[in-house]
Scaffold this active site. Sequence first.
Site, PDB file in Angstrom:
ATOM      1  N   HIS A  77       0.795  -1.192   0.045  1.00  0.00           N
ATOM      2  CA  HIS A  77      -0.125   0.152  -0.046  1.00  0.00           C
ATOM      3  C   HIS A  77       0.870   1.464  -0.076  1.00  0.00           C
ATOM      4  CE1 HIS A  77      -3.417  -2.217   0.958  1.00  0.00           C
ATOM      5  NE2 HIS A  77      -3.209  -2.470   2.278  1.00  0.00           N
ATOM      6  N   GLU A 129      -3.367   3.021   1.646  1.00  0.00           N
ATOM      7  CA  GLU A 129      -2.931   3.280   0.198  1.00  0.00           C
ATOM      8  C   GLU A 129      -3.361   5.027  -0.011  1.00  0.00           C
ATOM      9  OE1 GLU A 129      -3.845   1.437  -3.510  1.00  0.00           O
ATOM     10  OE2 GLU A 129      -3.661   3.373  -4.454  1.00  0.00           O
TER      11      GLU A 129
END
Length: 285
Positions: A77, A129
Amino acid sequence: MKIELAKTAGFCFGVRRAVDTVYQQAEGEGEKPIYTYGPIIHNAEVVKDLEQKGVRVLETEEELAAVTEGTVIIRSHGVPKKICDLMEEKGIRCVDATCPFVKKIHRIVAEESEKGAHIIIIGNPEHPEVVGISGWAKGEVTIIQTKEEAAAFQIPDPGQKVCVVSQTTFNYNKFKELVEIIEEKRYDINVLNTICSATKERQEEAYDIAKRVDAMIVIGDMRSSNTRKLFEICRNACADTYYIQTLDDLDMNQLRSVETVGITAGASTPNKIIEEVQNNVRKNF
Ligand code: F3S
């Protein structure tokens, strides 16, 4: 019985790379102890297995700040820049397993904001993310997830450039819809579609198989949002769709009368579990 296993079932390229990195570090190369910043994937089995190899999970920035030695691995991420800076300051060895596709977004955001652009990220503001991407901007960032948010967005300074990127797993149609709303406000918006095709391909293949088979099995952690989505897609195409975490959740009796079974799995499902399910279904029929 005929079994059809989706080619795209399980780990995508970025997740596989990150998980492999942790195993490599744990099994040799890495300066010990080995930490991951957040669980490497949302899969309890893998996290437990890594724990047995001595890999610990750091849940917060405070926990990271307390680390004095060893190796910290960044998961696929990615993280905000300040987390990388913190590790550098502390002199902790950092192994960056951020997916290269996410890293590319970090670069875009850093460069465009450096040039003065206002950054818009289309995505879920709580997703790690998106938190990571937003942490590479050198100026203002707006995160937009809904039509209402897109409609309410005011371009801060009429002369300022605007650059739009997307969370890699965002739905393409929804992205297009939100971009259209934003573009109505101004014409010269720099839109970069940074959606990764891995999710879409997995979903399309799952739908395709689910349409053809009598029963469909979707394997993945209950907390994994991409597996839940995969399950919904399959259920829409095949009423006999089962959501299981491991082989233990599968009731073979439910498959007694079917002739064809499809199998797919979410992005955080290890191959080992997929194979186990496939082999057992095959053995039982
Ligand atoms: Fe990377 Fe795409 Fe997977 S961005 S982590 S390969 S979903």
